[in-house]
Motif scaffolding. Structure first.
Motif, PDB file in Angstrom:
ATOM      1  N   VAL B 340       0.866  -1.187   0.000  1.00 24.44           N
ATOM      2  CA  VAL B 340       0.000   0.000   0.000  1.00 24.44           C
ATOM      3  C   VAL B 340       0.897   1.230   0.000  1.00 24.44           C
ATOM      4  O   VAL B 340       1.877   1.300   0.747  1.00 24.44           O
ATOM      5  CB  VAL B 340      -0.933   0.000   1.230  1.00 24.44           C
ATOM      6  N   PHE B 341       0.566   2.177  -0.893  1.00 24.44           N
ATOM      7  CA  PHE B 341       1.339   3.419  -0.980  1.00 24.44           C
ATOM      8  C   PHE B 341       0.412   4.608  -0.783  1.00 24.44           C
ATOM      9  O   PHE B 341      -0.565   4.772  -1.523  1.00 24.44           O
ATOM     10  CB  PHE B 341       2.038   3.507  -2.346  1.00 24.44           C
ATOM     11  N   CYS B 403       8.661  11.729  -4.612  1.00 24.53           N
ATOM     12  CA  CYS B 403       7.640  11.126  -5.487  1.00 24.53           C
ATOM     13  C   CYS B 403       7.439   9.648  -5.163  1.00 24.53           C
ATOM     14  O   CYS B 403       6.393   9.076  -5.442  1.00 24.53           O
ATOM     15  CB  CYS B 403       8.043  11.269  -6.952  1.00 24.53           C
ATOM     16  N   SER B 404       8.484   9.041  -4.622  1.00 22.89           N
ATOM     17  CA  SER B 404       8.422   7.676  -4.112  1.00 22.89           C
ATOM     18  C   SER B 404       7.825   6.705  -5.125  1.00 22.89           C
ATOM     19  O   SER B 404       8.200   6.695  -6.296  1.00 22.89           O
ATOM     20  CB  SER B 404       7.634   7.662  -2.788  1.00 22.89           C
ATOM     21  N   MET B 405       6.850   5.909  -4.698  1.00 23.71           N
ATOM     22  CA  MET B 405       6.344   4.803  -5.501  1.00 23.71           C
ATOM     23  C   MET B 405       5.347   5.219  -6.581  1.00 23.71           C
ATOM     24  O   MET B 405       4.725   4.369  -7.202  1.00 23.71           O
ATOM     25  CB  MET B 405       5.719   3.764  -4.576  1.00 23.71           C
ATOM     26  N   CYS B 406       5.211   6.510  -6.799  1.00 16.25           N
ATOM     27  CA  CYS B 406       4.314   6.936  -7.881  1.00 16.25           C
ATOM     28  C   CYS B 406       4.884   6.533  -9.231  1.00 16.25           C
ATOM     29  O   CYS B 406       4.141   6.276 -10.166  1.00 16.25           O
ATOM     30  CB  CYS B 406       4.098   8.443  -7.850  1.00 16.25           C
ATOM     31  N   LEU B 407       6.197   6.506  -9.332  1.00 18.27           N
ATOM     32  CA  LEU B 407       6.818   6.167 -10.612  1.00 18.27           C
ATOM     33  C   LEU B 407       8.156   5.489 -10.341  1.00 18.27           C
ATOM     34  O   LEU B 407       8.775   5.741  -9.325  1.00 18.27           O
ATOM     35  CB  LEU B 407       7.008   7.417 -11.494  1.00 18.27           C
ATOM     36  N   SER B 422      -2.727   2.092  -4.399  1.00 19.72           N
ATOM     37  CA  SER B 422      -1.866   3.256  -4.423  1.00 19.72           C
ATOM     38  C   SER B 422      -2.689   4.532  -4.563  1.00 19.72           C
ATOM     39  O   SER B 422      -3.623   4.590  -5.355  1.00 19.72           O
ATOM     40  CB  SER B 422      -0.887   3.125  -5.605  1.00 19.72           C
ATOM     41  N   THR B 423      -2.305   5.555  -3.805  1.00 23.95           N
ATOM     42  CA  THR B 423      -3.024   6.829  -3.895  1.00 23.95           C
ATOM     43  C   THR B 423      -2.461   7.722  -5.001  1.00 23.95           C
ATOM     44  O   THR B 423      -2.843   8.879  -5.107  1.00 23.95           O
ATOM     45  CB  THR B 423      -2.934   7.610  -2.574  1.00 23.95           C
ATOM     46  N   SER B 424      -1.576   7.183  -5.834  1.00 20.72           N
ATOM     47  CA  SER B 424      -0.974   7.975  -6.900  1.00 20.72           C
ATOM     48  C   SER B 424      -1.961   8.117  -8.064  1.00 20.72           C
ATOM     49  O   SER B 424      -3.161   7.911  -7.891  1.00 20.72           O
ATOM     50  CB  SER B 424       0.344   7.342  -7.322  1.00 20.72           C
ATOM     51  N   ASN B 425      -1.462   8.434  -9.235  1.00 23.40           N
ATOM     52  CA  ASN B 425      -2.341   8.852 -10.325  1.00 23.40           C
ATOM     53  C   ASN B 425      -2.316   7.966 -11.563  1.00 23.40           C
ATOM     54  O   ASN B 425      -3.096   8.161 -12.472  1.00 23.40           O
ATOM     55  CB  ASN B 425      -1.968  10.286 -10.716  1.00 23.40           C
ATOM     56  N   ARG B 426      -1.378   7.028 -11.625  1.00 24.30           N
ATOM     57  CA  ARG B 426      -1.274   6.235 -12.856  1.00 24.30           C
ATOM     58  C   ARG B 426      -1.141   4.753 -12.546  1.00 24.30           C
ATOM     59  O   ARG B 426      -0.291   4.368 -11.733  1.00 24.30           O
ATOM     60  CB  ARG B 426      -0.093   6.700 -13.715  1.00 24.30           C
ATOM     61  N   ASN B 427      -1.947   3.968 -13.250  1.00 26.15           N
ATOM     62  CA  ASN B 427      -1.899   2.509 -13.122  1.00 26.15           C
ATOM     63  C   ASN B 427      -1.364   1.873 -14.387  1.00 26.15           C
ATOM     64  O   ASN B 427      -1.663   0.730 -14.684  1.00 26.15           O
ATOM     65  CB  ASN B 427      -3.297   1.984 -12.800  1.00 26.15           C
ATOM     66  N   PHE B 428      -0.584   2.636 -15.146  1.00 27.64           N
ATOM     67  CA  PHE B 428      -0.002   2.127 -16.388  1.00 27.64           C
ATOM     68  C   PHE B 428       0.834   0.870 -16.106  1.00 27.64           C
ATOM     69  O   PHE B 428       1.390   0.711 -15.021  1.00 27.64           O
ATOM     70  CB  PHE B 428       0.930   3.167 -17.010  1.00 27.64           C
ATOM     71  N   GLY B 430       3.756  -1.276 -15.514  1.00 30.53           N
ATOM     72  CA  GLY B 430       5.133  -1.007 -15.087  1.00 30.53           C
ATOM     73  C   GLY B 430       5.353   0.338 -14.427  1.00 30.53           C
ATOM     74  O   GLY B 430       6.488   0.688 -14.104  1.00 30.53           O
ATOM     75  N   ARG B 431       4.307   1.106 -14.218  1.00 32.24           N
ATOM     76  CA  ARG B 431       4.474   2.462 -13.693  1.00 32.24           C
ATOM     77  C   ARG B 431       5.189   2.466 -12.341  1.00 32.24           C
ATOM     78  O   ARG B 431       6.033   3.318 -12.059  1.00 32.24           O
ATOM     79  CB  ARG B 431       3.091   3.103 -13.551  1.00 32.24           C
ATOM     80  N   GLN B 432       4.836   1.530 -11.482  1.00 32.86           N
ATOM     81  CA  GLN B 432       5.428   1.518 -10.134  1.00 32.86           C
ATOM     82  C   GLN B 432       6.588   0.538 -10.037  1.00 32.86           C
ATOM     83  O   GLN B 432       7.065   0.250  -8.937  1.00 32.86           O
ATOM     84  CB  GLN B 432       4.361   1.170  -9.090  1.00 32.86           C
ATOM     85  N   GLY B 433       7.055   0.085 -11.167  1.00 29.32           N
ATOM     86  CA  GLY B 433       8.119  -0.917 -11.206  1.00 29.32           C
ATOM     87  C   GLY B 433       7.724  -1.954 -12.241  1.00 29.32           C
ATOM     88  O   GLY B 433       6.537  -2.252 -12.411  1.00 29.32           O
ATOM     89  N   LYS B 434       8.711  -2.457 -12.945  1.00 30.09           N
ATOM     90  CA  LYS B 434       8.448  -3.377 -14.045  1.00 30.09           C
ATOM     91  C   LYS B 434       7.610  -4.580 -13.570  1.00 30.09           C
ATOM     92  O   LYS B 434       7.966  -5.228 -12.591  1.00 30.09           O
ATOM     93  CB  LYS B 434       9.783  -3.864 -14.589  1.00 30.09           C
TER      94      LYS B 434
END
Lengths: 195, 461
Positions: B340-341, B403-407, B422-428, B430-434
């Motif tokens: 959880v981020f 920015c931490s685990m957002c990217l 994750s409370t970040s903005n992108r679920n692309f 590999g976004r948070q790691g491959k």
């Protein structure tokens, strides 16, 4: 910026939508401080799949990328444009582009061409049927031509002129330096400074 | 005919307008960070150009920084941060480096210092610059060529985007947050829905949001494809700004407020596009796929690709489910999460940390849980309230700002196959790691999920 008038080359069909810039160039490649060497990072996660279209030898050397809709969404990273160009692409064709990617492309001389979804699919199908097929992207005529077919595309006059002349935006803006100074003299007095 | 808020702010900033050319737009504030600026500074050096207005420019280190104390171990990341330091010193730009009390995520520090104000034009080489529109300015992300352009000229050539109103009627139910609202909006209009537009968020539910909630909403405008998002300034905005280090003072404050009050869409103005959404029907929202438009209420099940009529959307859903390791029909509440981020420019402000702490107080997390303040000042404020003790007592990790685990640009990443809320903005992909799998959620849902190990709404606890 290298001028762009017309380009003829083979094309790669990328049958995916929402090709975000994190896919075009994953973040791990953004740590470089130079402008070169990004071709190695282009679609680097997807290229690990031997079945990915860029790994198909039939499309080696292609210079026109024909993608599904919403190409270049997400992050503002211009590295995505550098990666595509350094890999050898001169043109990306799609039905829709992310706004920032599209802007970045025209600053660098990578031509983003918007065509209707069915036209994009027709080009993809034609290229899949014959990977040696050449596609011509004619900026002067605002037209894409392939296998006896042709489709017009829209681009505003100013961006087209700048691309065709290969002009540096900053140089153009600095011609309006007097206007900038005049505007600065009239700015609201409460606006903040960082000092 | 009246004008929209976006049109008013745009017109105020036109330096030069000529037939058949884009407008030349003045930029009031340029935010700089280490990732998208090095090649721009190089360009200036090669052309022998100075930074035109260093005093309208501010820099911070955020994307590469580790969120545990100590130096940057990755030499490539370290070089990038050192390059920013050299560039800022050479060109005379104020920089908040790692360890500095003013350091933080670029979109957190602008508002925090009071540098982000109504009616301004703000740019940054980062797509989440849309955050600053919460104050009623036009703020948008740019690429490195444009960063160089703004450094050299303090202007940008641009065509005025179309205008879109997103009218949010009704009130958000208790337990439903700004993050749920924006995720629901993106699911409704799609990742391309806002393309070519500046969005103005309007309506009762928006007026009732705090400044921080408004920033969360505007932050994710880019995920709907919009060029920028904005909210008309009001008493909430003025109260937030008053007394901040760079806010106007005394008579200047009064003059500024008078002007800011004129920054609203006229009643007879017409938007190019109007979208309506009813806040009162919303529930906590979560994404299931690999773009931010692939979201559903947390109480729903993972959709089946067959539900999508559009063949492009259908194949995108098939691909997303395969990447996410999910089967259609699975209730989202049954999806188990490893990490959880809580943090990022979307949800790394003090109210976000309070929301997470409220859930975690007296409870224990069962997942790896990273709580990352968006800035050093947010960290300090949270510690003054004792939130760090709540997080540590629950078993969560309390980190330094970044920015931490957002990217995936710093040591905080997901391992391949690992799944996050994750409370970040992108679920692309590999976004948070491959190979990492991301579910976007609000801070409250993230915290509740950390407690159960499955996607969970606070009301479920």
């Amino acid at each position: 910026m290298e001028a762009f008038t017309t380009h003829t080359g083979r094309a790669v069909p990328l049958r995916r939508s929402n090709v975000d810039t994190d896919q075009i160039i994953p973040a791990v490649w953004l740590k470089q401080v130079s402008r070169t060497g990004f071709e190695k990072g282009l679609f680097s996660a997807w290229r690990e799949d031997p079945g990915f279209v860029l790994n198909d030898p039939a499309y080696e050397g292609a210079s026109v990328l024909v993608s599904g809709p919403d190409f270049g969404t997400g992050s503002s990273r211009e590295h995505a444009v550098w990666a595509l160009q350094q890999y050898g692409f001169r043109v990306v064709i799609a039905a829709r582009f992310g706004d920032i990617f599209r802007n970045n492309s025209t600053k660098m001389g990578l031509l983003p061409v918007v065509l209707p979804g069915e036209t994009v699919e027709a080009i993809q199908a034609a290229v899949e049927a014959d990977p040696a097929l050449e596609v011509t992207v004619d900026l002067a005529e605002r037209q894409v031509r392939w296998a006896g077919e042709a489709a017009g595309f829209e681009i505003d006059d100013y961006t087209r002129w700048r691309l065709m002349e290969g002009l540096d935006d900053i140089g153009l803006t600095l011609r309006a330096e007097d206007d900038i100074s005049e505007y600065e003299n009239g700015r609201q007095s409460w606006l903040p400074t960082t000092v | 005919m009246g004008r929209t808020l976006a049109e008013k702010v745009w017109e105020q900033h036109v330096v030069r307008r000529a037939e058949g050319e884009p407008d030349l737009l003045y930029i009031d504030l340029h935010l700089v960070h280490e990732v998208t600026s090095p090649q721009a500074f190089d360009g200036l050096r090669m052309a022998g150009r100075p930074v035109r207005r260093p005093e309208l420019t501010i820099a911070t280190e955020d994307h590469n920084v580790p969120t545990v104390l100590g130096p940057i171990s990755d030499p490539v990341s370290r070089t990038q941060v050192e390059t920013l330091r050299k560039n800022c010193a050479e060109f005379g730009i104020r920089l908040h480096p790692m360890g500095d009390a003013g350091q933080g995520v670029v979109h957190i520090i602008g508002p925090q210092f009071g540098l982000t104000q109504p009616g301004m034009t703000i740019v940054c080489g980062d797509s989440h610059t849309s955050t600053h529109g919460a104050f009623g300015g036009i703020a948008f992300g740019i690429g490195t060529s444009e960063v160089e352009h703004v450094l050299a000229t303090q202007t940008l050539p641009a065509y005025r985007p179309k205008t879109m109103a997103i009218e949010v009627a009704g009130e958000l139910p208790v337990g439903v947050t700004a993050k749920d609202l924006i995720l629901a909006i993106i699911a409704k209009i799609g990742t391309g829905g806002g393309q070519g537009h500046i969005v103005e968020y309007r309506g009762e539910a928006v007026r009732k949001l705090s400044m921080e909630g408004r920033m969360t909403v505007c932050n994710m405008s880019i995920e709907a494809g919009a060029r920028a998002g904005m909210i008309a300034p009001d008493e909430t905005t003025f109260a937030y700004l008053k007394g901040r280090p760079h806010a106007p003072e005394g008579e200047e404050w009064d003059r500024a407020v008078e002007y800011w009050k004129s920054l609203r869409t006229d009643d007879d103005a017409v938007f190019d596009t109007v979208v309506e959404i009813d806040a009162s029907t919303l529930t906590p929202f979560v994404t299931w796929g690999t773009n931010p438009g692939q979201g559903v209420p947390l109480g729903a099940v993972v959709p089946s690709p067959e539900e999508f009529d559009d063949p492009v959307a259908r194949s995108a859903a098939e691909r997303a489910l395969a990447y996410m390791g999910l089967s259609a029909g699975t209730p989202l509440r049954e999806v188990a999460v490893d990490t959880v981020f809580v943090g990022s420019c979307t949800n790394g402000r003090i109210e976000d940390l309070r929301a997470a702490a409220e859930i975690l107080r007296g409870r224990t997390v069962v997942t790896r849980t990273l709580i990352v303040p968006g800035s050093m000042q947010v960290k300090k404020a949270a510690e003054a309230e004792g939130l760090d003790d709540v997080f540590r007592a629950a078993g969560a990790e309390w980190r330094e700002a970044g920015c931490s685990m957002c990217l995936g640009m710093n040591p905080d990443t997901l391992a391949p196959g690992e799944r996050s809320a994750s409370t970040s903005n992108r679920n692309f992909e590999g976004r948070q790691g491959k190979g990492g799998r991301t579910h976007l959620v609000s801070p409250a849902v993230a915290a509740a999920t950390a407690v159960t190990g499955r996607l969970t709404a606070p009301a479920d606890l």
